[in-house]
Design a protein around this motif. Structure first.
Motif, PDB file in Angstrom:
ATOM      1  N   TYR A   1       0.850  -1.195   0.000  1.00  0.00           N
ATOM      2  CA  TYR A   1       0.000   0.000   0.000  1.00  0.00           C
ATOM      3  C   TYR A   1       0.890   1.250   0.000  1.00  0.00           C
ATOM      4  CZ  TYR A   1      -3.421  -3.316   1.993  1.00  0.00           C
ATOM      5  OH  TYR A   1      -4.237  -4.387   2.217  1.00  0.00           O
TER       6      TYR A   1
ATOM      7  N   TYR B   1       0.445   5.341   1.021  1.00  0.00           N
ATOM      8  CA  TYR B   1      -0.373   6.368   1.660  1.00  0.00           C
ATOM      9  C   TYR B   1       0.422   7.675   1.641  1.00  0.00           C
ATOM     10  CZ  TYR B   1      -2.833   2.455   3.997  1.00  0.00           C
ATOM     11  OH  TYR B   1      -3.534   1.315   4.283  1.00  0.00           O
TER      12      TYR B   1
ATOM     13  N   PHE C   1      -5.101   7.130   1.661  1.00  0.00           N
ATOM     14  CA  PHE C   1      -4.792   5.993   0.801  1.00  0.00           C
ATOM     15  C   PHE C   1      -4.528   6.457  -0.629  1.00  0.00           C
ATOM     16  CE2 PHE C   1      -5.029   1.931  -1.171  1.00  0.00           C
ATOM     17  CZ  PHE C   1      -5.811   2.081  -2.299  1.00  0.00           C
TER      18      PHE C   1
ATOM     19  N   TYR D   1      -3.010   0.432  -4.005  1.00  0.00           N
ATOM     20  CA  TYR D   1      -2.891  -0.864  -3.331  1.00  0.00           C
ATOM     21  C   TYR D   1      -2.580  -1.931  -4.366  1.00  0.00           C
ATOM     22  CZ  TYR D   1      -5.156  -5.173  -1.474  1.00  0.00           C
ATOM     23  OH  TYR D   1      -5.463  -6.459  -1.103  1.00  0.00           O
TER      24      TYR D   1
END
Lengths: 112, 112
Positions: free
Chosen positions: B33, B35, B45, B48
């Motif tokens: 991920y 961020y 976010f 992903y």
């Protein structure tokens, strides 16, 4: 639209007392929650989690409480220590997307 | 064991330049991920990756942002034609599932 909310941006607590950090969520489908702790210049680290089948999970000085009907969880730290001073993020698992939805964080300061 | 690493730890760039941020996840973690955390904000976010599936790019703020994950391991986040509002800490995390993501220390990007 913020699905996970931490309405207190900061909290100051005296050493030895209890720290209570709060988190609210809006999506009733969330069923797993986590707390992360973040020190400056470091990435967040996992602290404690809770599944919706429980209403309490305890790990040493840290306890997380979940109130599903109120869509509210809280992290209790007792006794608080100066080393607990950090930003605490609440997060919920969205199973539809496999993503964590994070709150905006609460900065905890524990003073002597 | 080795955790998630990110490089560089700090990056200062001029507005309009391109930047590449690198993430080395924990070996064996299938999920990765990205961020970002802007000043005073929570964890936002961005993107992903899960195994060989198409990445979830739903969090990328504009088409100036892109990311790759080569060989299911190392990931690079690229920001083209950087703007001052891109200034933030960019965090990478890896996990075996959405639960208990392990974060790197982050890259602090400053666009002047």
């Amino acid at each position: 639209d913020q699905q996970v909310k931490q309405n207190s941006p900061s909290l100051s607590v005296q050493e030895g007392r209890i720290s209570i950090l709060n988190c609210d969520y809006t999506n009733s489908m969330f069923d797993y929650f986590l707390w992360y702790k973040k020190y400056p210049a470091e990435g967040p680290t996992f602290l404690i989690s809770i599944s919706s089948i429980k209403d309490k999970n305890e790990d040493g000085r840290f306890t997380v409480f979940l109130n599903k009907s109120a869509k509210h969880l809280s992290l209790h730290i007792v006794p608080s220590q100066p080393g607990d001073s950090a930003v605490y993020f609440c997060a919920a698992v969205d199973h539809n997307t496999d993503k964590l939805i994070f709150g905006t964080g609460t900065r905890l300061q524990v003073f002597p | 064991g080795a955790g998630v690493s990110q490089s560089p730890s700090n990056k200062v760039t001029e507005k309009g330049k391109d930047v590449e941020l690198r993430c080395d996840p924990i070996s064996g973690h299938t999920a990765l991920y990205w961020y970002r955390q802007s000043l005073g904000q929570g964890l936002e976010f961005l993107i992903y990756f899960q195994g060989n599936s198409a990445p979830d790019k739903s969090g990328l703020p504009s088409d100036r942002f892109s990311a790759e994950r080569t060989g299911g391991s190392v990931s690079t986040l690229t920001i083209q034609r950087t703007q001052q509002e891109d200034s933030a800490v960019y965090l990478c995390a890896s996990s075996l599932a959405a639960y208990e993501q392990y974060f790197g220390p982050g890259t602090r990007l400053t666009v002047t």
